[in-house]
Scaffold this motif. Structure first.
Motif, PDB file in Angstrom:
ATOM      1  N   HIS A 193       0.837  -1.209   0.000  1.00  0.00           N
ATOM      2  CA  HIS A 193       0.000   0.000   0.000  1.00  0.00           C
ATOM      3  C   HIS A 193       0.871   1.258   0.000  1.00  0.00           C
ATOM      4  CE1 HIS A 193      -3.779  -2.120   0.498  1.00  0.00           C
ATOM      5  NE2 HIS A 193      -3.273  -2.806   1.504  1.00  0.00           N
TER       6      HIS A 193
ATOM      7  N   ASN B   6       2.244   1.820  -3.458  1.00  0.00           N
ATOM      8  CA  ASN B   6       1.130   2.200  -4.328  1.00  0.00           C
ATOM      9  C   ASN B   6       0.732   3.660  -4.100  1.00  0.00           C
ATOM     10  OD1 ASN B   6      -0.998   1.927  -6.164  1.00  0.00           O
ATOM     11  ND2 ASN B   6      -2.421   1.294  -4.566  1.00  0.00           N
ATOM     12  N   GLU B   7       0.662   4.071  -2.811  1.00  0.00           N
ATOM     13  CA  GLU B   7       0.290   5.448  -2.502  1.00  0.00           C
ATOM     14  C   GLU B   7       1.362   6.426  -2.982  1.00  0.00           C
ATOM     15  OE1 GLU B   7      -2.681   6.750  -0.547  1.00  0.00           O
ATOM     16  OE2 GLU B   7      -3.167   4.985  -1.715  1.00  0.00           O
TER      17      GLU B   7
ATOM     18  N   ARG C 182       1.020   6.793  -6.676  1.00  0.00           N
ATOM     19  CA  ARG C 182      -0.171   7.546  -7.076  1.00  0.00           C
ATOM     20  C   ARG C 182      -0.032   9.034  -6.849  1.00  0.00           C
ATOM     21  NH1 ARG C 182      -5.402   7.390  -5.237  1.00  0.00           N
ATOM     22  NH2 ARG C 182      -4.751   6.630  -3.200  1.00  0.00           N
ATOM     23  N   HIS C 183       0.614   9.421  -5.746  1.00  0.00           N
ATOM     24  CA  HIS C 183       0.625  10.834  -5.355  1.00  0.00           C
ATOM     25  C   HIS C 183       1.907  11.562  -5.705  1.00  0.00           C
ATOM     26  CE1 HIS C 183      -3.176  10.257  -3.377  1.00  0.00           C
ATOM     27  NE2 HIS C 183      -2.687   9.305  -2.608  1.00  0.00           N
TER      28      HIS C 183
ATOM     29  N   ASN D 153      -0.633  16.431  -1.963  1.00  0.00           N
ATOM     30  CA  ASN D 153      -1.269  15.161  -2.335  1.00  0.00           C
ATOM     31  C   ASN D 153      -1.209  14.155  -1.186  1.00  0.00           C
ATOM     32  OD1 ASN D 153      -1.799  16.209  -4.860  1.00  0.00           O
ATOM     33  ND2 ASN D 153      -0.015  15.253  -5.831  1.00  0.00           N
ATOM     34  N   ALA D 154      -0.063  14.103  -0.519  1.00  0.00           N
ATOM     35  CA  ALA D 154       0.092  13.132   0.574  1.00  0.00           C
ATOM     36  C   ALA D 154      -0.769  13.480   1.779  1.00  0.00           C
ATOM     37  CB  ALA D 154       1.561  13.043   0.981  1.00  0.00           C
TER      38      ALA D 154
ATOM     39  N   ASN E 122      -5.162  13.621  -0.144  1.00  0.00           N
ATOM     40  CA  ASN E 122      -5.805  12.611  -0.979  1.00  0.00           C
ATOM     41  C   ASN E 122      -5.375  11.185  -0.674  1.00  0.00           C
ATOM     42  OD1 ASN E 122      -6.994  14.778  -2.392  1.00  0.00           O
ATOM     43  ND2 ASN E 122      -5.194  14.952  -3.725  1.00  0.00           N
ATOM     44  N   SER E 123      -4.590  10.970   0.349  1.00  0.00           N
ATOM     45  CA  SER E 123      -4.053   9.636   0.598  1.00  0.00           C
ATOM     46  C   SER E 123      -4.796   8.950   1.736  1.00  0.00           C
ATOM     47  CB  SER E 123      -2.556   9.722   0.941  1.00  0.00           C
ATOM     48  OG  SER E 123      -2.059   8.440   1.254  1.00  0.00           O
ATOM     49  N   GLU E 124      -5.055   7.663   1.560  1.00  0.00           N
ATOM     50  CA  GLU E 124      -5.684   6.859   2.615  1.00  0.00           C
ATOM     51  C   GLU E 124      -4.655   6.244   3.550  1.00  0.00           C
ATOM     52  OE1 GLU E 124      -8.133   3.935   0.809  1.00  0.00           O
ATOM     53  OE2 GLU E 124      -9.602   5.347   0.037  1.00  0.00           O
ATOM     54  N   TRP E 125      -3.413   6.182   3.138  1.00  0.00           N
ATOM     55  CA  TRP E 125      -2.383   5.513   3.922  1.00  0.00           C
ATOM     56  C   TRP E 125      -1.296   6.449   4.425  1.00  0.00           C
ATOM     57  CZ3 TRP E 125      -2.162   0.381   5.362  1.00  0.00           C
ATOM     58  CH2 TRP E 125      -3.171  -0.438   4.839  1.00  0.00           C
ATOM     59  N   LEU E 126      -1.166   7.623   3.822  1.00  0.00           N
ATOM     60  CA  LEU E 126      -0.122   8.562   4.224  1.00  0.00           C
ATOM     61  C   LEU E 126      -0.724   9.671   5.064  1.00  0.00           C
ATOM     62  CD1 LEU E 126       1.798   8.830   0.836  1.00  0.00           C
ATOM     63  CD2 LEU E 126       2.174   7.226   2.715  1.00  0.00           C
TER      64      LEU E 126
END
Length: 202
Positions: free
Chosen positions: A100, A103-104, A107-108, A143-144, A147-151
């Protein structure tokens, strides 16, 4: 005819009084002895009853102590099972965390940023990279954080100029940066979150 008593009547009366006195004393002694015996018997009976109660209470207290000890053992076993379950859950989460995380970050990370190193210590990740401009680094931080679910909680450590030679003729002016970010576990993760994700897509 007049009768005259010539016997010593006073001594007879005194004798009868003595006899009555001794009889009364004997009767009083018998009554007192009976009362003392009855009181002694009552005390013995009450003592026996109290000892029986004490014995019953001691037996019940012993049983309760055994039950309390069993409950304490059960609680310790439950706590041990909970700690094992948590350890297994943490291992399961930690096993999927690197996937994850990468991936994050992929993405960001905006265009114009190249990541050169990623180091994780517990729940904190340090990211090193090279950016074309300062604005790219700011966009990466936004972005981190949004918009992030993990960061979570991205923090810029430093940014400085880095001259990187692309070939023998050209030199580009780039920025070398280092930032710190925390890893969080999304609330929607798990069976309920997995079931609700397809519903959102439709």
């Amino acid at each position: 005819m007049i009768l005259i008593n010539l016997l010593p009547h006073r001594e007879e009366k005194r004798k009868r009084r003595k006899q009555a006195f001794f009889v009364g004393m004997g009767f009083a002694a018998l009554v007192g002895a009976g009362l003392v015996a009855a009181a002694w018997a009552l005390l013995l009976h009450l003592t026996d009853e109290q000892q029986a109660r004490n014995q019953y209470l001691s037996t019940e207290i012993g049983r309760l102590e055994v039950q309390i000890k069993d409950i304490a053992n059960l609680r310790s076993e439950i706590e041990a099972l909970k700690s094992r379950q948590k350890a297994v859950e943490d291992l399961q989460t930690d096993r999927n965390t690197p996937v994850h995380l990468l991936n994050e970050l992929t993405r960001h990370t905006p265009e114009g940023i190249y990541l050169t190193a990623i180091r994780q210590a517990d729940k904190v990740v340090t990211v090193n990279g090279i950016a074309q401009t300062n604005e790219r680094v700011s966009e990466f931080l936004r972005n981190a954080s949004r918009n992030s679910e993990w960061l979570d909680k991205p923090e810029l450590i430093e940014i400085k100029l880095a001259n990187v030679t692309a070939n023998t003729r050209d030199q580009k002016r780039l920025f070398e940066f280092s930032l710190r970010v925390s890893i969080k576990t999304p609330q929607a993760e798990g069976p309920e979150g997995a079931a609700s994700a397809p519903a959102k897509r439709t």
